[in-house]
Design an enzyme around this catalytic site. Structure first.
Site, PDB file in Angstrom:
ATOM      1  N   HIS A  66       1.107   4.216   6.846  1.00  0.00           N
ATOM      2  CA  HIS A  66       0.533   5.069   5.800  1.00  0.00           C
ATOM      3  C   HIS A  66       0.947   6.517   5.997  1.00  0.00           C
ATOM      4  O   HIS A  66       1.486   6.895   7.034  1.00  0.00           O
ATOM      5  CB  HIS A  66      -0.990   4.956   5.771  1.00  0.00           C
ATOM      6  CG  HIS A  66      -1.480   3.731   5.070  1.00  0.00           C
ATOM      7  ND1 HIS A  66      -2.805   3.375   5.034  1.00  0.00           N
ATOM      8  CD2 HIS A  66      -0.834   2.760   4.380  1.00  0.00           C
ATOM      9  CE1 HIS A  66      -2.942   2.246   4.357  1.00  0.00           C
ATOM     10  NE2 HIS A  66      -1.753   1.859   3.952  1.00  0.00           N
ATOM     11  N   SER A  77       0.804  -1.227   0.000  1.00  0.00           N
ATOM     12  CA  SER A  77       0.000   0.000   0.000  1.00  0.00           C
ATOM     13  C   SER A  77       0.836   1.276   0.000  1.00  0.00           C
ATOM     14  O   SER A  77       0.320   2.337  -0.304  1.00  0.00           O
ATOM     15  CB  SER A  77      -0.954   0.020   1.195  1.00  0.00           C
ATOM     16  OG  SER A  77      -0.226   0.109   2.402  1.00  0.00           O
ATOM     17  N   ASP A 126      -8.062   6.246   4.441  1.00  0.00           N
ATOM     18  CA  ASP A 126      -8.122   5.051   5.292  1.00  0.00           C
ATOM     19  C   ASP A 126      -9.362   4.944   6.166  1.00  0.00           C
ATOM     20  O   ASP A 126      -9.403   4.081   7.043  1.00  0.00           O
ATOM     21  CB  ASP A 126      -6.889   5.005   6.200  1.00  0.00           C
ATOM     22  CG  ASP A 126      -5.621   4.701   5.435  1.00  0.00           C
ATOM     23  OD1 ASP A 126      -5.712   4.203   4.306  1.00  0.00           O
ATOM     24  OD2 ASP A 126      -4.533   4.958   5.988  1.00  0.00           O
TER      25      ASP A 126
END
Length: 180
Positions: A96, A57, A123
């Site tokens: 992230h 990701s 998210d």
């Protein structure tokens, strides 16, 4: 029988004192590793000073198997920083990028929204049900450095537990049968 037979014969030839000495040595190695980990926790201010990237990701910045070094300071979290966070109800932390920071005027607390660089949307679907923002207590640390590909050892041992048990058994056997 080869190497395994030699190791078994070596174990049979050990007396109780030698086995006890080797067990104490193994215990000291494990204890030293735990002390180093706890020391890193104190220095970095993060409950997990090192994490492995488990998904794609964050590509192309971080690839699966990269190891990230974390630090958690009192400085405010800024948009663009890469953070590692825990979400209520999930065991595995997520790596992230912060895309939005919202400071509440009345309390001074900061709300954070994250997104994986390789993901299409933010998210919010990963957060706990009804949760729209991350808060300071969710964030484990900020990425301050990385080692590429070194975390693959962890990924392989997690995905194939038999390899982990074989490796631990072989290392334990090596320590016990060592004559030094």
């Amino acid at each position: 029988m080869g190497w395994i037979g030699e190791q078994i014969d070596s174990i049979k030839s050990l007396n109780f004192r030698q086995v006890l000495t080797q067990a104490v040595s193994l215990g000291m190695i494990v204890t030293s590793a735990l002390i180093i980990w706890k020391g890193l926790m104190c220095i970095t201010g993060s409950e997990s000073p090192v994490v492995v990237v488990l998904s794609g990701s964050m590509e192309p910045g971080f690839k699966r198997g990269d190891i990230l070094f974390l630090h958690m300071s009192k400085d405010p979290i800024r948009s663009g920083e890469i953070v590692v966070f825990n979400v209520d109800g999930r065991e595995i932390p997520i790596v992230h990028r912060v895309i939005k920071v919202h400071e509440r005027q009345e309390t001074g607390e900061v709300d954070v929204l994250t997104k994986g660089d390789n993901n299409f949307g933010d998210d919010r679907l990963l957060y706990a049900q009804g949760q729209l923002w991350l808060h300071r207590h969710h964030i484990m640390g900020r990425a301050v450095g990385f080692l590429p590909y070194v975390g693959w050892v962890t990924i392989i041992m997690t995905e194939k537990p038999i390899i982990k048990y074989i490796l631990i058994g072989a290392l334990g056997l090596l320590v016990i049968t060592s004559k030094e």
